[in-house]
Design a protein around this motif. Structure first.
Motif, mmCIF file in Angstrom:
data_model
loop_
_atom_site.group_PDB
_atom_site.id
_atom_site.type_symbol
_atom_site.label_atom_id
_atom_site.label_comp_id
_atom_site.label_asym_id
_atom_site.label_seq_id
_atom_site.Cartn_x
_atom_site.Cartn_y
_atom_site.Cartn_z
ATOM 1 N N UNK A 76 2.063 135.096 60.662
ATOM 2 C CA UNK A 76 3.041 135.284 59.999
ATOM 3 C C UNK A 76 1.885 136.576 58.884
ATOM 4 N N UNK A 77 2.252 137.722 58.579
ATOM 5 C CA UNK A 77 1.866 138.062 57.590
ATOM 6 C C UNK A 77 3.309 138.620 56.230
ATOM 7 N N UNK A 78 2.274 137.724 55.267
ATOM 8 C CA UNK A 78 3.751 138.350 53.421
ATOM 9 C C UNK A 78 2.258 138.476 52.836
ATOM 10 N N UNK A 79 1.943 139.580 52.902
ATOM 11 C CA UNK A 79 0.471 139.514 52.136
ATOM 12 C C UNK A 79 0.392 140.666 51.185
ATOM 13 N N UNK A 80 -0.511 141.801 51.266
ATOM 14 C CA UNK A 80 -0.461 142.673 50.760
ATOM 15 C C UNK A 80 -0.724 144.134 51.747
ATOM 16 N N UNK A 81 -0.437 145.237 51.355
ATOM 17 C CA UNK A 81 -0.654 146.308 52.635
ATOM 18 C C UNK A 81 -1.409 146.486 52.826
ATOM 19 N N UNK A 82 -2.891 146.349 52.127
ATOM 20 C CA UNK A 82 -3.857 146.647 52.483
ATOM 21 C C UNK A 82 -4.288 145.723 53.518
ATOM 22 N N UNK A 86 -5.108 145.531 58.353
ATOM 23 C CA UNK A 86 -6.357 144.803 59.108
ATOM 24 C C UNK A 86 -6.116 144.043 59.763
ATOM 25 N N UNK A 87 -4.727 142.992 59.202
ATOM 26 C CA UNK A 87 -4.406 142.021 59.944
ATOM 27 C C UNK A 87 -3.430 142.413 61.023
ATOM 28 N N UNK A 88 -2.599 143.958 61.494
ATOM 29 C CA UNK A 88 -2.261 144.833 62.764
ATOM 30 C C UNK A 88 -2.632 145.024 63.269
ATOM 31 N N UNK A 89 -4.292 145.380 63.410
ATOM 32 C CA UNK A 89 -5.858 145.363 64.157
ATOM 33 C C UNK A 89 -5.749 144.109 65.187
#
Ligand code: NAD
Length: 271
Positions: A76-82, A86-89
């Motif tokens: 689960x990712x609630x971070x920043x666009x940048x 990275x996380x999507x990759x």
């Protein structure tokens, strides 16, 4: 016995990150597989239990997301666009269920998320609450029923720490209003007003942004014409609804075919 569903949280020291950890920990059948935050964060090396005010879990916060993705069924990712880029990759490589709540993504960030959805299950929404997803549907229906004599304004308020504006949810509601009207939001949006801006153009969809205190999330869509005004509003009482929605999405994504899904799919509200 079914093994527990292992859910990791990136950005786990943040406001939503902690709420996500708390929700996973409290949910039967799910375990906190781990958590990461950015290098230099004071949370790195801390036990995750301490971060959410429960007994030690024996899992520490890492700044190495590669390791984290390898040991999870869902992230689960609630971070920043940048960070989300990275996380999507990494999600695509590890083929985990990837839930994205981060807002303020630029088109190039969004492209990376969509690329990841070719290889794995991605569930993305600017707002994980049931109420806002219903509001989105209602907004589209009302915009369809009313003509451009009704001026559409979207007003949102968030806490003082929020960094993107208008909120991802406000833009999502703007998209819904534009879809109902059969127009492209980018062609009619007025995202801010200041100074001698002149009279309001017919068909414009306006946004107004308020920031202050600890307000988790409030949105109103206003349809105003001469003689009447219709307002649709949603107010979140706490961040818990977003975390519950994100975990529901992760569980829903288990075993599905790769693709980009939304909370409307998860909630069974898609057309
Ligand atoms: P926050 O600033 O409290 O938390 C973000 C966390 O991400 C921080 O702990 C930060 O250190 C961490 N981070 C930054 N870069 C990182 C990296 N490279 N690796 C790992 N961690 C990293 O912010 P917040 O209030 O929790 O909101 C986070 C995002 O979620 C925002 O975009 C916000 O708009 C969005 N949000 C979405 C929903 C929804 O329902 N979709 C609801 C609330 C907030």
């Amino acid at each position: 016995m079914t093994p527990p569903f292992r859910v990791a949280v990136v950005g786990c020291a943040g406001r939503m990150g902690r709420m996500n950890l708390t929700t996973i920990h409290a949910t039967e059948g799910c375990v906190v597989a781990g958590g990461s935050d950015q290098p230099g964060s004071p949370a790195i090396g801390a036990d995750i239990g301490g971060l959410i005010g429960v007994d030690p879990l024996g899992v520490t916060v890492t700044d190495d997301p590669v390791e984290l993705f390898a040991q999870a069924d869902a992230v689960i990712d609630f971070t920043t666009p940048e960070a989300t880029r990275r996380h999507a990759g990494l999600a695509a490589q590890a083929e985990v269920v990837y839930v994205v709540g981060t807002t303020g993504l630029a088109p190039e960030d969004q492209a990376v998320v969509e690329q990841a959805a070719i290889q794995t299950v991605v569930i993305q929404s600017a707002n994980m609450s049931l109420g806002v997803n219903l509001l989105q549907i209602l907004t589209e229906q009302v915009a369809k029923a009313l003509d451009a004599d009704y001026d559409i304004e979207i007003v949102e308020m968030h806490h003082r720490h929020k960094v993107d504006s208008p909120s991802g949810t406000a833009l999502m509601l703007g998209q819904a209003a534009a879809a109902g009207r059969g127009v492209n939001l980018d062609d009619v949006a007025c995202r801010a007003r200041d100074g001698q801006v002149g009279a309001r153009p017919r068909g414009e969809i306006g946004f107004a942004t308020l920031r202050g205190g600890d307000v988790p999330d409030e949105h109103s869509v206003i349809f105003a014409t001469e003689g009447e005004r219709l307002e649709l509003s949603h107010k979140a009482g706490s961040r818990e609804i977003f975390a519950k929605g994100a975990l529901k999405a992760a569980l829903w994504g288990r075993g599905r075919h790769p693709g980009l899904y939304s909370m409307r799919d998860v909630l069974g509200l898609a057309d």
